[in-house]
Write an enzyme that holds these catalytic residues in place. Sequence first.
Site, PDB file in Angstrom:
ATOM      1  N   TYR A   1       1.258  -1.787   0.242  1.00 27.59           N
ATOM      2  CA  TYR A   1       0.156   0.029  -0.314  1.00 27.59           C
ATOM      3  C   TYR A   1       0.595   1.438  -0.160  1.00 27.59           C
ATOM      4  CZ  TYR A   1      -1.279  -2.597   4.609  1.00 27.59           C
ATOM      5  OH  TYR A   1      -1.023  -3.648   5.930  1.00 27.59           O
TER       6      TYR A   1
ATOM      7  N   CYS B   1      12.703 -10.802  -5.842  1.00 22.45           N
ATOM      8  CA  CYS B   1      12.473 -10.108  -7.558  1.00 22.45           C
ATOM      9  C   CYS B   1      10.905  -9.978  -7.955  1.00 22.45           C
ATOM     10  CB  CYS B   1      12.831 -11.960  -8.098  1.00 22.45           C
ATOM     11  SG  CYS B   1      14.304 -12.660  -7.479  1.00 22.45           S
TER      12      CYS B   1
ATOM     13  N   TYR C   1       3.500  -5.025  11.835  1.00 24.39           N
ATOM     14  CA  TYR C   1       2.600  -5.683  10.039  1.00 24.39           C
ATOM     15  C   TYR C   1       3.690  -5.318   9.234  1.00 24.39           C
ATOM     16  CZ  TYR C   1      -2.326  -4.630  12.096  1.00 24.39           C
ATOM     17  OH  TYR C   1      -2.837  -4.457  12.910  1.00 24.39           O
TER      18      TYR C   1
HETATM   19  C1  LIG Z   1      -6.699  -5.424  12.895  1.00 26.76           C
HETATM   20  C2  LIG Z   1      -7.948  -4.815  13.879  1.00 26.76           C
HETATM   21  C3  LIG Z   1      -7.265  -4.019  15.391  1.00 26.76           C
HETATM   22  C4  LIG Z   1      -5.632  -3.674  15.082  1.00 26.76           C
HETATM   23  O1  LIG Z   1      -5.754  -2.230  15.008  1.00 26.76           O
HETATM   24  P1  LIG Z   1      -4.360  -1.656  14.137  1.00 26.76           P
HETATM   25  O2  LIG Z   1      -4.305  -0.581  13.231  1.00 26.76           O
HETATM   26  O3  LIG Z   1      -3.283  -2.362  14.032  1.00 26.76           O
HETATM   27  O4  LIG Z   1      -4.816  -0.604  15.607  1.00 26.76           O
HETATM   28  C5  LIG Z   1      -8.657  -4.217  16.152  1.00 26.76           C
HETATM   29  N1  LIG Z   1      -9.225  -4.317  15.893  1.00 26.76           N
HETATM   30  C6  LIG Z   1      -9.453  -5.091  14.779  1.00 26.76           C
HETATM   31  C7  LIG Z   1     -10.899  -6.132  14.770  1.00 26.76           C
HETATM   32  C8  LIG Z   1      -9.111  -5.437  13.683  1.00 26.76           C
HETATM   33  O5  LIG Z   1      -9.686  -6.074  13.041  1.00 26.76           O
END
Ligand SMILES: *Cc1c(COP(=O)(O)O)cnc(C)c1O
Length: 439
Positions: A341, A368, A397
């Site tokens: 992204y 690659c 992430y």
């Molecule tokens: C991914 C997710 C989070 C955390 O998101 P962040 O941006 O890492 O804080 C919290 N709740 C749910 C349901 C998610 O899918």
Amino acid sequence: MQQAPFPTIFPETAAVSEAGHLVIGGCDTLQLVAEFGTPLYVFDEVTLRGRCQEFLREFGDRYPEVRVIYACKAFVNRAVLRLLAEEGLGLDVVSAGELAVARSVEAAMDRVYFHGNNKGEDELRPALDWGIGRVVVDNFSELALLERLCAERGTVQDILLRLSPGVDPHTHAYTTTGITDSKFGFPLATGQAVEAVHAAQAASHLRLVGLHMHLGSPIFEVEPYEEATRAGIRFAAQMRDASGLDLREFSPGGGFPIQYVRERPATPIAAYAEPITRILLEECRAAGMAPPRLVLEPGRAIVGRAGVALYTVGARKDIPGVRSYVAVDGGMADNIRPALYEARYEAVVANKALETPAERVTVAGKYCESGDILLRDAELPRLTTGDVLAIPASGAYCLAMSSNYNQATKPAVVLVRDGQARLIRRRESLEELFQYDVL
Ligand SMILES: *Cc1c(COP(=O)(O)O)cnc(C)c1O
């Protein structure tokens, strides 16, 4: 010791030594590289603990009952999960795999929440066996499946319903989740949220204890949370009047940002805590409802800033009049965010941290794909083979989405504090790469 460059992007303990080396948690990063190799992910314990305490304090000081659960998909590691549990955080898991990791560290099960838009029977069963605290039900199929599984075992499960409030958080389309056209949650706009509450109330093996929404990530603005919180509490009040819903928990999800690049500072947690708690209290008072427990689900905001990726510089390719590429020994296999992204980062040359920028280069990964670029047009000291490049804000992430593309082995991870480095994930070995192949 001097202050590190980008002090709000690097971990709290980052500094630069007399020798011009980047230091994190009292550890010279060049020594870490000598001991553990690269790519290496370094996590700063002080920053990790500090972020937990900041969430608990900023929300807890403003609201009667707060629970912070770590969305472990941002970075799953047993040592880190233990540390966050010590700080009082619960856990948000999204798969049987994350559930297994949570069980392996004996996470307090009453504070584990199970999320996901397609939880399989093979995932819900172990969750129920373990006595999971809450299942956050995402759709009607899951509601029926969970009711059947609980009926079979004669138990009653506490659930939250995930709503899709129709709020656009203005982040990347791939990480936008709370709009009506989303795979996640029961939409408020279509009336399906009302239907879901009635269905949950009618299910005799499910106890509906709350409502949840997660809008996307990262969300640099405060307004989407305000809008969603208001909509959520008004909906709860409407459902109390219609069918006696007793809202005991409310979660506006996660999505809190961190700073990645100098021109985009992260909105502080207090700036979210103030309006979210104020609106919750105001709306509950207006509706004559007791304020529900507030559940926050940060992932990125807990681990993102604590992590720094270290790479060794290898090949250079200077195309006269076009561009200079400098390649490092990692890339999209350990951090796919730029390719996926167009995520942007800053970088510091860990062994030349006192030098001023001397050139503009594009930092390429070694995999690659032409899209395997970590940074475009970075202003850095002149880079030569063997230099160590540090990319801050790499805690969330990156490793969580890492792959074995090109048969890359997954990096080692160390946790640093007070000059001590503790290996919390060893580097994958070449043999481990083909251990699942069957001849
Ligand atoms: C991914 C997710 C989070 C955390 O998101 P962040 O941006 O890492 O804080 C919290 N709740 C749910 C349901 C998610 O899918």
